[in-house]
Write an enzyme that holds these catalytic residues in place. Structure first.
Site, PDB file in Angstrom:
ATOM      1  N   ILE A  36       0.626  -1.316   0.086  1.00 58.72           N
ATOM      2  CA  ILE A  36       0.305  -0.155   0.095  1.00 58.72           C
ATOM      3  C   ILE A  36       0.827   1.031   0.064  1.00 58.72           C
ATOM      4  O   ILE A  36       2.134   1.793   0.429  1.00 58.72           O
ATOM      5  CB  ILE A  36      -0.869   0.199   1.318  1.00 58.72           C
ATOM      6  CG1 ILE A  36      -1.768   0.991   1.130  1.00 58.72           C
ATOM      7  CG2 ILE A  36      -0.345  -0.282   2.950  1.00 58.72           C
ATOM      8  CD1 ILE A  36      -2.637   1.401   2.081  1.00 58.72           C
TER       9      ILE A  36
ATOM     10  N   ILE B  10       4.642  -1.168   2.868  1.00 57.67           N
ATOM     11  CA  ILE B  10       4.857   0.285   2.600  1.00 57.67           C
ATOM     12  C   ILE B  10       5.013   0.549   1.637  1.00 57.67           C
ATOM     13  O   ILE B  10       6.547   0.543   1.318  1.00 57.67           O
ATOM     14  CB  ILE B  10       4.823   1.200   3.573  1.00 57.67           C
ATOM     15  CG1 ILE B  10       4.614   0.424   5.574  1.00 57.67           C
ATOM     16  CG2 ILE B  10       4.196   2.040   3.941  1.00 57.67           C
ATOM     17  CD1 ILE B  10       2.975   0.249   4.928  1.00 57.67           C
ATOM     18  N   LYS B  11       4.621   1.374   0.263  1.00 57.42           N
ATOM     19  CA  LYS B  11       5.463   1.719  -0.528  1.00 57.42           C
ATOM     20  C   LYS B  11       5.621   3.441  -1.101  1.00 57.42           C
ATOM     21  O   LYS B  11       4.833   4.479  -0.346  1.00 57.42           O
ATOM     22  CB  LYS B  11       4.144   1.650  -1.915  1.00 57.42           C
ATOM     23  CG  LYS B  11       4.336   0.225  -2.437  1.00 57.42           C
ATOM     24  CD  LYS B  11       3.302   0.014  -3.666  1.00 57.42           C
ATOM     25  CE  LYS B  11       3.769   0.819  -4.622  1.00 57.42           C
ATOM     26  NZ  LYS B  11       3.056   0.056  -6.389  1.00 57.42           N
ATOM     27  N   ILE B  12       7.327   3.301  -0.968  1.00 56.75           N
ATOM     28  CA  ILE B  12       7.410   4.584  -1.120  1.00 56.75           C
ATOM     29  C   ILE B  12       8.189   4.924  -1.944  1.00 56.75           C
ATOM     30  O   ILE B  12       8.990   4.485  -2.331  1.00 56.75           O
ATOM     31  CB  ILE B  12       8.453   4.999   0.328  1.00 56.75           C
ATOM     32  CG1 ILE B  12       7.841   4.763   2.049  1.00 56.75           C
ATOM     33  CG2 ILE B  12       9.631   6.888   0.437  1.00 56.75           C
ATOM     34  CD1 ILE B  12       8.704   4.671   2.800  1.00 56.75           C
TER      35      ILE B  12
END
Length: 371
Positions: free
Chosen positions: A110, A141-143
């Protein structure tokens, strides 16, 4: 007789689906893809959620939207609740895969708000908020790998949070992403976290490189330029894998691995073929190597299952060819650094636009439920 997707899995490629929706979860389709297509994870982005929630033929969001509207939720709160619920539910479906692979697969990603792509502190804060809300250890967690994203990646990993680094286009930036990952593990170790529980992938975008380079090649109108079309994306990814092999064999990385740390796996993203003249499995079958992830839109997944030809490792044998492609492009005056910076800027802008479209879609849906 094994299927092409089974053969990919046996070759060490993890197949992740680049899509998610509540109807896909509720209908059992996601579970079916795990069984029949060897899917072992999911990636999401603002475009995917905008398409899912805005789908007029899908009523699975109607009831939760009505409940959120009744609670007086604003647009961003509604998006946060809807998307984290979908990711949590998908993570539960993938939990057996996660357990069976020792945490390597069974992952659901996400993304932090693209509006924060150039805000280090804001990205770090939202990453923690998303991690706590989803509350599943098999989430990622997408960064984005922007300059501001790099220290946020380190800070997030330092808190023991697993990260999917997205929007990587250049080898130079990929090197910086590896540095950010290793620094994050070092800080996590200092903070007392168990390194074995922290996982990460580095998402290298493939087809968009070809789209931009081929556009520039067309301007030459020569046979030499035509012969180079549709080669840059695969060449770039292959050299990224070479860099991955080199960097994770170095003492700094090996020390962390000895302490329980994991390598940061390369992930091939943007693997849907844009040019109809090309094989529709090009960015799958030409990028096979152990320890990689290929996240596919469903169309590419089905094409691979139906007629993909898996011949084993197609990356490590292609390093010299990849360097030759880059040298020939340079001889023509095509600046790869300019190409990849443009693609990063465009990628961030596209995700921001999709995020704003998602906000408009949810705002309209909230308004509709209160009439």
């Amino acid at each position: 007789m094994s299927t092409p997707t089974q053969q990919l899995t046996e070759a060490g490629v993890s197949i992740w689906l680049d899509d998610l929706s509540r109807s896909r979860i509720d209908s059992g389709n996601l579970a079916e893809l795990i069984e029949s297509r060897n899917v072992s994870g999911v990636t999401t982005n603002p475009s995917i959620f905008q398409a899912a929630i805005g789908n007029q033929n899908d009523d699975s969001y109607d009831a939760p939207l009505a409940a959120l509207a009744a609670d007086g939720a604003d647009v961003d709160t509604a998006i946060f609740e809807l998307t984290t619920t979908d990711v949590r539910d998908a993570a539960d479906i993938f939990r057996p895969v996660y357990d069976a692979t020792g945490g390597v697969d069974g992952r659901v990603s996400i993304e932090v708000s693209p509006d924060l792509a150039h805000d280090t502190d804001g990205t770090s804060a939202e990453a923690q908020k998303l991690w706590q809300k989803v509350d599943r250890e098999n989430a990622l967690i997408k960064i984005p790998a922007t300059k501001a994203g790099l220290p946020a990646i380190t800070a997030t990993l330092a808190e023991g949070i697993s990260v999917n680094v997205t929007l990587i286009f250049s080898l130079e930036r990929y090197g910086e992403v590896i540095d950010a990952y290793l620094a994050g593990l070092e800080q996590a170790k200092t903070n007392g976290h168990d390194l074995s529980g922290i996982h990460s992938v580095a998402s290298f975008f493939v087809s968009r490189v070809d789209t931009e380079v081929d556009k520039r090649l067309s301007a030459f109108e020569t046979e030499e330029a035509e012969a180079l079309k549709s080669k840059a994306g695969v060449a770039n990814a292959r050299l990224a894998y070479e860099l991955f092999e080199k960097r994770f064999a170095e003492p700094r990385a090996q020390e962390l691995i000895s302490a329980g740390g994991n390598v940061q796996r390369p992930l091939w993203a943007s693997t849907g073929v844009k040019d109809p003249a090309l094989p529709d499995t090009l960015y799958v079958t030409e990028l096979v190597a152990a320890g990689t992830v290929n996240t596919m839109p469903e169309k590419t997944l089905e094409a691979t299952f139906d007629h993909g030809v898996v011949t084993g490792d197609t990356i490590t044998t292609g390093y010299e060819d990849a360097r030759l492609v880059f040298a020939q492009l340079a001889d023509l005056g095509i600046d790869i650094a300019d190409v990849t910076q443009l693609l990063e800027d465009e990628g961030v802008a596209k995700f921001i636009a999709s995020w704003h479209d998602l906000q408009k879609t949810v705002a309209a849906a909230l308004a509709e439920t209160t009439r």
